[in-house]
Write an enzyme that holds these catalytic residues in place. Structure first.
Site, PDB file in Angstrom:
ATOM      1  N   GLU A   1      -6.885   4.886   7.531  1.00  0.00           N
ATOM      2  CA  GLU A   1      -6.735   6.358   7.205  1.00  0.00           C
ATOM      3  C   GLU A   1      -7.930   7.031   6.423  1.00  0.00           C
ATOM      4  OE1 GLU A   1      -2.938   5.796   5.315  1.00  0.00           O
ATOM      5  OE2 GLU A   1      -2.099   5.263   7.064  1.00  0.00           O
TER       6      GLU A   1
ATOM      7  N   ASN B   1       0.917  -1.033   0.065  1.00  0.00           N
ATOM      8  CA  ASN B   1       0.012   0.099  -0.166  1.00  0.00           C
ATOM      9  C   ASN B   1       0.938   1.341  -0.087  1.00  0.00           C
ATOM     10  OD1 ASN B   1      -1.852   2.093   0.596  1.00  0.00           O
ATOM     11  ND2 ASN B   1      -2.257   1.350   2.494  1.00  0.00           N
ATOM     12  N   TRP B   2       1.098   1.756  -1.167  1.00  0.00           N
ATOM     13  CA  TRP B   2       1.983   2.792  -1.109  1.00  0.00           C
ATOM     14  C   TRP B   2       1.495   4.149  -0.556  1.00  0.00           C
ATOM     15  CZ3 TRP B   2       4.115   2.307  -7.003  1.00  0.00           C
ATOM     16  CH2 TRP B   2       4.879   1.487  -7.128  1.00  0.00           C
ATOM     17  N   LYS B   3       0.016   4.304  -0.449  1.00  0.00           N
ATOM     18  CA  LYS B   3      -0.487   5.393   0.073  1.00  0.00           C
ATOM     19  C   LYS B   3       0.018   6.661  -0.947  1.00  0.00           C
ATOM     20  CE  LYS B   3      -0.100   3.367   4.684  1.00  0.00           C
ATOM     21  NZ  LYS B   3      -0.198   3.758   6.129  1.00  0.00           N
TER      22      LYS B   3
ATOM     23  N   GLY C   1       2.270   2.500  10.659  1.00  0.00           N
ATOM     24  CA  GLY C   1       3.183   3.667  10.724  1.00  0.00           C
ATOM     25  C   GLY C   1       4.155   3.986  11.959  1.00  0.00           C
TER      26      GLY C   1
ATOM     27  N   GLU D   1      -5.719  -4.805  10.327  1.00  0.00           N
ATOM     28  CA  GLU D   1      -4.714  -3.692  10.692  1.00  0.00           C
ATOM     29  C   GLU D   1      -4.974  -3.055  12.108  1.00  0.00           C
ATOM     30  OE1 GLU D   1      -2.529  -2.521   6.853  1.00  0.00           O
ATOM     31  OE2 GLU D   1      -4.268  -1.258   7.111  1.00  0.00           O
TER      32      GLU D   1
ATOM     33  N   HIS E   1      -9.471   1.303   4.646  1.00  0.00           N
ATOM     34  CA  HIS E   1      -8.374   1.649   5.230  1.00  0.00           C
ATOM     35  C   HIS E   1      -8.522   2.575   6.546  1.00  0.00           C
ATOM     36  CE1 HIS E   1      -4.236   2.648   6.400  1.00  0.00           C
ATOM     37  NE2 HIS E   1      -3.769   1.723   5.723  1.00  0.00           N
TER      38      HIS E   1
ATOM     39  N   SER F   1       3.199  -1.940  10.506  1.00  0.00           N
ATOM     40  CA  SER F   1       4.590  -1.880  10.626  1.00  0.00           C
ATOM     41  C   SER F   1       5.155  -3.174  10.299  1.00  0.00           C
ATOM     42  CB  SER F   1       4.803  -1.690  12.099  1.00  0.00           C
ATOM     43  OG  SER F   1       4.575  -0.184  12.274  1.00  0.00           O
TER      44      SER F   1
HETATM   45  P1  PGA Z   1       2.793   0.578   7.737  1.00  0.00           P
HETATM   46  O1  PGA Z   1       1.313   0.633   7.053  1.00  0.00           O
HETATM   47  O2  PGA Z   1       3.084  -0.802   7.124  1.00  0.00           O
HETATM   48  O3  PGA Z   1       3.586   1.667   7.322  1.00  0.00           O
HETATM   49  O4  PGA Z   1       2.457   0.520   9.066  1.00  0.00           O
HETATM   50  C1  PGA Z   1       0.201  -0.419   6.817  1.00  0.00           C
HETATM   51  C2  PGA Z   1      -0.701   0.010   6.169  1.00  0.00           C
HETATM   52  O5  PGA Z   1      -1.360   1.191   6.595  1.00  0.00           O
HETATM   53  O6  PGA Z   1      -1.385  -0.537   5.398  1.00  0.00           O
END
Ligand code: PGA
Length: 253
Positions: free
Chosen positions: A97, A9-11, A173, A167, A95, A213
């Site tokens: 976010e 997931n490159w966001k 993150g 998640e 997600h 993470s």
């Molecule tokens: P992260 O993000 O690996 O940077 O913790 C995972 C995600 O949000 O899918």
């Protein structure tokens, strides 16, 4: 045996040029991997170029979001058929976010999943508790609410085309991963929810990724857990070396 699936997931990262640099390295580095499904989820603007770069390789394309209507006056949105048009096979939905920053609700997540399935996309549906919910022993209530809310009105057949990503929000993150035992406990709970709602087969078949993470250092112990079927990876998917290592390490477990 469920095939492992690792998705990057490159966001909101990478220009087209940067995206192409990354996937060129990935196609080379991962060309011999056969026992893991590999997905990259770039930003919308890079989908077309990335598709051209990975076409014919073992890397598949995913998007990070969609809107449930097919077309019309919805300024700034992108529909499931439009993602199909760029050769996406997967789409991340719900997600944390999006739930937090863009206030997405379970009902919206549910509409997005239905739109994705209708267009022939495979949704990666994210669920997970926040830190204060875990600390107040509400993890299982939150997961149940996310899973039931997301999958409302779907059939056992639909479930064959869905992936769930667990998640925990406190692990995203932050460098703070759930322990393999913590993750396994929630994954087993999710599988149980699916079994109860959609039958034993659907429960058994469902692939559940862990996200939060994930790094080359912790992937092996996570994917060794019986109910962890791969990972949704943010930060560590942005560098070729770490993503390649991650995929290779999960392929042997
Ligand atoms: P992260 O993000 O690996 O940077 O913790 C995972 C995600 O949000 O899918």
């Amino acid at each position: 045996m469920r095939k492992k699936i690792i998705a990057g997931n490159w966001k909101m990262n990478k220009t087209i040029t940067e995206a192409l640099d990354l996937v060129r390295a990935l196609t080379l580095g991962l060309k011999d991997v056969k026992d893991v499904d590999i997905v990259v989820c770039p930003v919308f603007t890079a989908l077309h170029s990335v598709h051209q770069a990975i076409d014919g390789s073992n890397i598949m394309l995913g998007a990070q979001n969609l809107f449930w209507e097919e077309k019309g006056a919805f300024t700034g949105e992108i529909s499931a058929p439009m993602l199909k048009d760029t050769h996406c096979e997967y789409v991340i939905i719900g997600h944390s976010e999006r739930r937090t920053i863009f206030k997405e609700t379970n009902e919206q997540v549910n509409r997005k999943i239905k739109a994705a399935l209708k267009a022939g996309l495979l949704p990666i549906v994210c669920v997970g508790e926040r830190l204060e919910e875990r600390e107040n022993n509400r993890t299982f209530d939150v997961i149940k609410d996310h899973v039931h809310g997301a999958l409302e009105g779907l059939s056992a057949d639909n479930l064959a085309n869905i992936i769930i990503a667990y998640e925990p929000v406190w692990a995203i993150g932050t460098g703070r991963t759930a322990t393999p035992a913590q993750a396994q406990e929630v994954h087993a709970f999710i599988r149980g929810l699916i079994r109860d709602a959609f039958g034993a087969d659907a429960g058994q078949r469902l692939r559940i990724q862990y996200g939060g993470s994930v790094t080359p250092e912790n992937i092996a112990s996570l994917s060794a857990q019986p109910d962890i079927d791969g990972a949704l990876v943010g930060g560590a998917s942005l560098k070729a070396e770490s993503f390649i290592q991650l995929v290779k390490l999960s392929s042997s477990t």
